[in-house]
Design a protein around this motif. Structure first.
Motif, PDB file in Angstrom:
ATOM      1  N   GLY A  31      44.747  37.399  58.546  1.00 17.48           N
ATOM      2  CA  GLY A  31      44.570  36.566  59.604  1.00 17.48           C
ATOM      3  C   GLY A  31      43.563  35.456  59.271  1.00 17.48           C
ATOM      4  N   LEU A  32      42.695  35.748  58.446  1.00 18.69           N
ATOM      5  CA  LEU A  32      41.771  34.648  57.986  1.00 18.69           C
ATOM      6  C   LEU A  32      42.433  33.648  57.189  1.00 18.69           C
ATOM      7  N   MET A  33      43.234  34.174  56.141  1.00 19.24           N
ATOM      8  CA  MET A  33      43.868  33.640  55.244  1.00 19.24           C
ATOM      9  C   MET A  33      44.972  32.620  56.107  1.00 19.24           C
ATOM     10  N   GLY A  34      45.487  33.072  57.236  1.00 22.38           N
ATOM     11  CA  GLY A  34      46.388  32.352  57.855  1.00 22.38           C
ATOM     12  C   GLY A  34      45.698  31.442  58.867  1.00 22.38           C
ATOM     13  N   ASP A  35      44.437  31.308  59.066  1.00 20.79           N
ATOM     14  CA  ASP A  35      43.852  30.123  59.878  1.00 20.79           C
ATOM     15  C   ASP A  35      43.407  28.915  58.887  1.00 20.79           C
ATOM     16  N   LEU A  36      44.229  28.230  58.745  1.00 16.39           N
ATOM     17  CA  LEU A  36      44.077  27.316  57.615  1.00 16.39           C
ATOM     18  C   LEU A  36      42.867  26.502  57.799  1.00 16.39           C
ATOM     19  N   GLU A  37      42.280  26.039  58.866  1.00 13.14           N
ATOM     20  CA  GLU A  37      41.277  25.132  58.857  1.00 13.14           C
ATOM     21  C   GLU A  37      40.094  25.940  58.292  1.00 13.14           C
ATOM     22  N   PHE A  38      39.899  27.369  58.684  1.00 13.78           N
ATOM     23  CA  PHE A  38      38.803  28.097  58.342  1.00 13.78           C
ATOM     24  C   PHE A  38      39.249  28.308  56.649  1.00 13.78           C
ATOM     25  N   LYS A  39      40.425  28.470  56.386  1.00 10.00           N
ATOM     26  CA  LYS A  39      40.562  28.889  54.750  1.00 10.00           C
ATOM     27  C   LYS A  39      40.234  27.549  54.086  1.00 10.00           C
ATOM     28  N   GLN A  40      40.569  26.511  54.564  1.00 12.64           N
ATOM     29  CA  GLN A  40      40.418  25.094  53.720  1.00 12.64           C
ATOM     30  C   GLN A  40      38.844  24.920  53.536  1.00 12.64           C
ATOM     31  N   LYS A  41      38.034  24.817  55.000  1.00 14.01           N
ATOM     32  CA  LYS A  41      36.854  24.671  55.038  1.00 14.01           C
ATOM     33  C   LYS A  41      35.822  25.342  54.246  1.00 14.01           C
ATOM     34  N   TYR A  42      36.298  27.015  54.124  1.00 15.37           N
ATOM     35  CA  TYR A  42      35.399  27.801  53.397  1.00 15.37           C
ATOM     36  C   TYR A  42      36.112  28.197  51.970  1.00 15.37           C
ATOM     37  N   SER A  43      37.129  27.398  51.447  1.00 15.04           N
ATOM     38  CA  SER A  43      37.768  27.777  50.195  1.00 15.04           C
ATOM     39  C   SER A  43      38.246  29.134  49.862  1.00 15.04           C
ATOM     40  N   LEU A  44      38.855  29.709  51.040  1.00 12.82           N
ATOM     41  CA  LEU A  44      39.229  31.127  50.759  1.00 12.82           C
ATOM     42  C   LEU A  44      40.296  31.331  49.702  1.00 12.82           C
ATOM     43  N   GLY A  45      40.134  32.221  48.950  1.00 14.81           N
ATOM     44  CA  GLY A  45      40.900  32.609  47.910  1.00 14.81           C
ATOM     45  C   GLY A  45      41.251  34.370  47.956  1.00 14.81           C
ATOM     46  N   ALA A  46      42.418  34.773  47.419  1.00 19.05           N
ATOM     47  CA  ALA A  46      42.755  36.138  47.695  1.00 19.05           C
ATOM     48  C   ALA A  46      42.766  36.661  46.209  1.00 19.05           C
ATOM     49  N   VAL A  47      42.418  38.143  46.452  1.00 15.67           N
ATOM     50  CA  VAL A  47      42.513  38.749  45.091  1.00 15.67           C
ATOM     51  C   VAL A  47      43.267  39.850  45.258  1.00 15.67           C
ATOM     52  N   ASN A  48      43.829  40.568  46.423  1.00 18.17           N
ATOM     53  CA  ASN A  48      44.539  41.307  46.800  1.00 18.17           C
ATOM     54  C   ASN A  48      45.984  41.058  46.182  1.00 18.17           C
ATOM     55  N   SER A  49      47.020  41.879  45.843  1.00 18.25           N
ATOM     56  CA  SER A  49      48.223  41.736  45.224  1.00 18.25           C
ATOM     57  C   SER A  49      49.045  40.550  45.829  1.00 18.25           C
ATOM     58  N   ILE A  50      48.573  40.023  47.086  1.00 20.01           N
ATOM     59  CA  ILE A  50      49.297  38.720  47.539  1.00 20.01           C
ATOM     60  C   ILE A  50      49.201  37.684  46.516  1.00 20.01           C
ATOM     61  N   ASN A  51      48.088  37.743  45.840  1.00 22.53           N
ATOM     62  CA  ASN A  51      47.939  36.763  44.744  1.00 22.53           C
ATOM     63  C   ASN A  51      49.068  36.842  43.636  1.00 22.53           C
ATOM     64  N   TRP A  52      49.659  36.096  43.347  1.00 21.89           N
ATOM     65  CA  TRP A  52      51.014  36.198  42.241  1.00 21.89           C
ATOM     66  C   TRP A  52      50.330  36.411  40.963  1.00 21.89           C
ATOM     67  N   ALA A  53      49.204  35.767  40.430  1.00 23.50           N
ATOM     68  CA  ALA A  53      48.595  36.323  39.310  1.00 23.50           C
ATOM     69  C   ALA A  53      48.403  37.811  39.134  1.00 23.50           C
ATOM     70  N   ARG A  54      48.082  38.462  40.060  1.00 24.24           N
ATOM     71  CA  ARG A  54      47.878  39.885  39.863  1.00 24.24           C
ATOM     72  C   ARG A  54      49.300  40.540  39.605  1.00 24.24           C
ATOM     73  N   VAL A  55      50.279  40.124  40.306  1.00 24.63           N
ATOM     74  CA  VAL A  55      51.545  40.649  40.036  1.00 24.63           C
ATOM     75  C   VAL A  55      52.129  40.314  38.603  1.00 24.63           C
ATOM     76  N   LEU A  56      51.894  39.220  38.301  1.00 29.20           N
ATOM     77  CA  LEU A  56      52.145  38.621  36.827  1.00 29.20           C
ATOM     78  C   LEU A  56      51.516  39.399  35.929  1.00 29.20           C
ATOM     79  N   ALA A  57      50.168  39.538  36.111  1.00 34.63           N
ATOM     80  CA  ALA A  57      49.623  40.489  34.761  1.00 34.63           C
ATOM     81  C   ALA A  57      49.969  41.600  34.743  1.00 34.63           C
ATOM     82  N   GLN A  58      50.392  42.371  35.658  1.00 38.96           N
ATOM     83  CA  GLN A  58      50.998  43.815  35.731  1.00 38.96           C
ATOM     84  C   GLN A  58      52.425  43.859  35.167  1.00 38.96           C
TER      85      GLN A  58
END
Length: 460
Positions: free
Chosen positions: A201-228
């Motif tokens: 939900g927080l990631m889906g709020d684009l205004e909030f995501k951009q204002k606070y520079s949100l990033g993801a470490v869950n496996s929703i982040n492609w780099a996680r899958v790629l390393a595995q």
């Protein structure tokens, strides 16, 4: 190489932008616009490579906006933290190959990806003179691995949500005993799915995501899958003769680990079958075996990292199952939100059963497997790994080599191992040193507004 969203609502982005975006801005997940393949001859030529060398061979095929020397240095630094020289060694026990993925700093498979992702974040932020606020959800292992991947790193603040009282004591201590100023733990009164919903939900709020520079470490982040993806190929090179197919048995909760195996197969790895092993939270087993993808209630089990109903990375697989039809993916998740289920055609279900086999392993069977495997081999399985081993025992009846992914050190789940065997688990130094450490954690209701307010207050 450019990256697209499973829901088709963003312009293609390069790798570094995909890493920083995490969840796609349209709510989908990012995937490469094409899957780079390797030949059988190339695969054979990799047999003598070290793990970091192989990682570079695979990862570089998906990355064209980081200089090769920098990428190799990032990979080398990431795997220098592992306690075993092979990083992910393979041992053979009782006719089964165990792929040990627990030699990282938090003794869980998540370290393989999150040490790399932490270094990637730092590299990109330094290059761009930017800051990052990481928000992640964990059922136990992702949180501690993510925290240890970014603790003390310049320009990064991390907020990890975990379900209060539903991780193992060791998992909780590995997170909450990290007192670096940039680390913030939030214990949520709810389930992992509640935590994951808040993060999405927080990631889906684009205004909030951009204002606070949100990033993801869950496996929703492609780099996680790629390393595995790398350790599937590394394991194959150590157990299979040229061209021979193997079976991988994967204890599965959020579908990220087994999706990495699917990607390795699509690249050209000779995989006979991917076995998807679940505990009592068996939505994915019901889907594969019965065509029933309907959300149930999360059950607390001996394998808490798999106590999940809605598997985020399942969306990536559906994108390929639906022939890369982003509109079909969006419709499926609209149906899931409205009805608590997704419907599939018989043709689609037939394809699913060609890609996977699945078994659900309950508490009693998990304990029996830990007990019997130790009796027969002297080798201790953690409860997640035991789920994978038991599924392989049930599903594989021929002489195809079987690789079972050992996703955590048994000492992380000592209570379950003691219940199964009656014997105390030898405690490695990484866990023994946690005893008596001061901890810091904030407890909250499963409320996105409270989490949002806490992030705003903390980041400023």
């Amino acid at each position: 190489m450019r990256y697209l969203s499973t829901r088709g609502g963003i312009a293609p982005v390069r790798f570094k932008d995909a890493v920083m975006m995490g969840l796609a801005d349209d709510g989908g997940l990012l995937l490469p616009e094409s899957i780079p393949a390797f030949s059988a001859a190339e695969l054979e030529s990799w047999r003598t490579l070290t793990y970091p060398q192989l990682a570079f061979k695979i990862i570089s095929r998906f990355v064209d906006d980081i200089p090769a020397t920098d990428l190799q240095a990032l990979i080398d630094r990431s795997y220098a933290t592992f306690s075993h020289p092979e990083v992910t060694p393979v041992v053979q026990k009782d006719g089964v190959y165990i792929l040990e993925l627990f030699h990282g700093v938090t003794l869980a498979f998540k370290d393989v990806a999150l040490q790399f992702l932490g270094n990637l974040f730092e590299y990109i932020l330094h290059e761009r003179h930017e800051r990052l606020t990481i928000v992640g959800a964990t059922s136990g292992d992702t949180g501690s691995a993510a925290i240890h991947g970014v603790r003390g790193k310049a320009g990064i603040s991390i907020f990890i949500l975990h379900p209060h009282g539903k991780t193992s004591p060791v998992q909780a201590l590995q997170m909450t005993s990290v007192l670096d100023e940039n680390v913030h733990n939030i214990a949520v009164d709810g389930t992992f799915d509640d935590c994951q919903d808040i993060v999405k939900g927080l990631m889906g709020d684009l205004e909030f995501k951009q204002k606070y520079s949100l990033g993801a470490v869950n496996s929703i982040n492609w780099a996680r899958v790629l390393a595995q993806v790398v350790y599937y190929i590394y394991a194959w090179l150590r157990v299979a003769e040229q061209g021979r197919k193997v079976v991988f048995s994967v204890p599965t909760g959020n579908f990220g680990d087994i999706f990495a195996g699917y990607m390795a197969q699509q690249m050209g790895l000779p995989v006979e079958k991917l076995l998807l092993a679940t505990n009592e939270n068996n939505i994915l087993t019901r889907f594969i075996n019965q065509g029933d993808y309907s959300v149930g209630t999360v059950v607390q089990t001996l394998s808490p990292s798999m106590d999940i109903q809605v598997a985020s990375n399942f969306e990536r697989y559906l994108f390929y199952l639906f022939k890369q039809d982003a509109a079909r993916v969006s419709a499926a998740f609209a149906q899931l939100k409205a009805e608590g289920k997704i419907s599939f055609s018989q043709q689609e279900l037939q394809q699913v059963r060609q890609d996977f086999r699945s078994a659900s392993v309950d508490r009693q069977a998990t304990l029996e497997t830990i007990r019997q495997f130790k009796h027969d081999t002297g080798y201790l399985l953690d409860p997640h790994t035991a789920v994978g081993v038991r599924a392989a025992q049930e599903l594989v009846t021929d002489d195809t080599p079987v690789v079972c992914l050992a996703t955590a050190h048994p000492a992380k789940f000592g209570e379950a191992v003691v219940e199964a065997t009656g014997d105390a688990v030898p405690v490695p130094p990484a866990i023994a040193q946690l005893e008596g450490l001061p901890t810091r954690c904030v407890r909250m209701q499963a409320d996105a507004g409270q989490v949002r307010a806490f992030i705003i207050l903390t980041v400023g």
